[in-house]
Design an enzyme around this catalytic site. Sequence first.
Site, short mmCIF file in Angstrom:
data_model
loop_
_atom_site.label_atom_id
_atom_site.label_comp_id
_atom_site.label_asym_id
_atom_site.label_seq_id
_atom_site.Cartn_x
_atom_site.Cartn_y
_atom_site.Cartn_z
N LYS A 32 0.85 -1.19 0.00
CA LYS A 32 0.00 0.00 0.00
C LYS A 32 0.88 1.24 0.00
CE LYS A 32 -2.38 1.61 3.76
NZ LYS A 32 -2.31 3.08 3.91
N ASP A 59 -3.49 4.37 -1.87
CA ASP A 59 -4.42 4.82 -0.84
C ASP A 59 -4.43 6.34 -0.78
OD1 ASP A 59 -5.90 5.10 1.53
OD2 ASP A 59 -4.25 4.46 2.82
N LYS A 61 -7.47 8.21 -1.15
CA LYS A 61 -8.77 8.64 -0.59
C LYS A 61 -9.34 9.88 -1.27
CE LYS A 61 -7.81 6.83 4.08
NZ LYS A 61 -6.35 6.56 4.03
N ASP A 64 -13.91 14.71 -4.16
CA ASP A 64 -14.06 16.01 -4.85
C ASP A 64 -15.31 15.93 -5.72
OD1 ASP A 64 -13.52 18.56 -6.07
OD2 ASP A 64 -11.38 18.24 -5.72
N THR A 119 -11.78 6.04 11.05
CA THR A 119 -11.81 5.51 12.42
C THR A 119 -11.45 6.58 13.45
OG1 THR A 119 -9.64 4.61 11.93
CG2 THR A 119 -11.45 3.06 11.96
N ARG A 211 2.96 -1.32 10.84
CA ARG A 211 4.04 -1.46 11.82
C ARG A 211 4.35 -2.86 12.32
NH1 ARG A 211 1.46 3.46 14.82
NH2 ARG A 211 -0.28 2.43 13.77
O1 C5P Z 1 0.93 0.42 11.21
P1 C5P Z 1 -0.49 -0.02 11.09
O2 C5P Z 1 -0.65 -1.53 10.94
O3 C5P Z 1 -1.38 0.53 12.15
O4 C5P Z 1 -0.94 0.60 9.68
C1 C5P Z 1 -2.26 0.51 9.21
C2 C5P Z 1 -2.40 1.25 7.90
O5 C5P Z 1 -3.77 1.29 7.55
C3 C5P Z 1 -1.91 2.69 7.92
O6 C5P Z 1 -1.41 2.99 6.62
C4 C5P Z 1 -3.17 3.47 8.21
O7 C5P Z 1 -3.14 4.77 7.69
C5 C5P Z 1 -4.22 2.64 7.47
N1 C5P Z 1 -5.58 2.79 7.97
C6 C5P Z 1 -5.94 2.53 9.29
N2 C5P Z 1 -7.24 2.69 9.70
C7 C5P Z 1 -8.17 3.08 8.83
C8 C5P Z 1 -7.84 3.35 7.50
C9 C5P Z 1 -6.52 3.18 7.10
O8 C5P Z 1 -5.11 2.15 10.07
N3 C5P Z 1 -9.43 3.17 9.22
#
Ligand code: C5P
Length: 236
Positions: A32, A59, A61, A64, A119, A211
């Site tokens: 991603k 990603d 998003k 517009d 979220t 992460r």
């Molecule tokens: O590091 P981590 O596993 O938390 O990363 C989750 C990824 O998913 C990040 O790129 C974050 O921006 C994305 N994301 C999220 N929650 C959402 C939408 C996207 O964590 N509701």
Amino acid sequence: MGKDVIIACDFKSGRETLDFLSKFGGERPFVKIGMELFYAEGPAIVRALKERGHKIFLDLKLHDIPNTVKKSMAVLSGLDVDMVNLHAGGGTEMMRAALEGLTRPDGTRPYLIAVTILTSISEEILKEELGVSGALQETVMRYAKNAKAAGLDGVVCSPREAGAVHGACGESFLTVTPGVRFADGEVGDQKRVMTPSEAKKVGSDYIVVGRPITASADPVAAYRRCVREFVDQMGE
Ligand code: C5P
């Protein structure tokens, strides 16, 4: 279609991203690319990863007026990405226009996925600040149904919502779910998490993992563990 682990490459430069992915040798995980990396490096990073054989979820998003989103989606589709997204809050006309823009002359197109309610938006913010009267979960489901009605392929949602989304929009409507953590791992700033095997059990189609893989001492082992738990394990 379906059942794959997408690594969120939340890096600030192309160099860092390529260094990270070089650890995977000949393996080419689905990745991603988010706003931070895309705004830093532009389409060049997408082309570089595509040339190396990665599948890409871009990603960005989009949100517009329909005409602007349609033309922008046509540009992204030309980059040969595999999945893109937009905000369902832009309305069904915008989502339909996005699909038109994405569709290539040969009829193929990337998957188009909607973000419902971020979220980071709580029930209180939704009501008091944004003036949306319905409950948060109702609003999420309403937006998912709008996305389905507009012809989109699925939504980004919490794994906790995957079952309800499939119930309302059908099993083939994709649920792309972040918020994944290993049972023995750190949760960090994610509030409501699931393990890869739990996400599999509730029917997530793709998990987006950042992460737990990117910050791991052994990212390749962490990625393989995700794949083992989410893709390979026979349902128990
Ligand atoms: O590091 P981590 O596993 O938390 O990363 C989750 C990824 O998913 C990040 O790129 C974050 O921006 C994305 N994301 C999220 N929650 C959402 C939408 C996207 O964590 N509701």
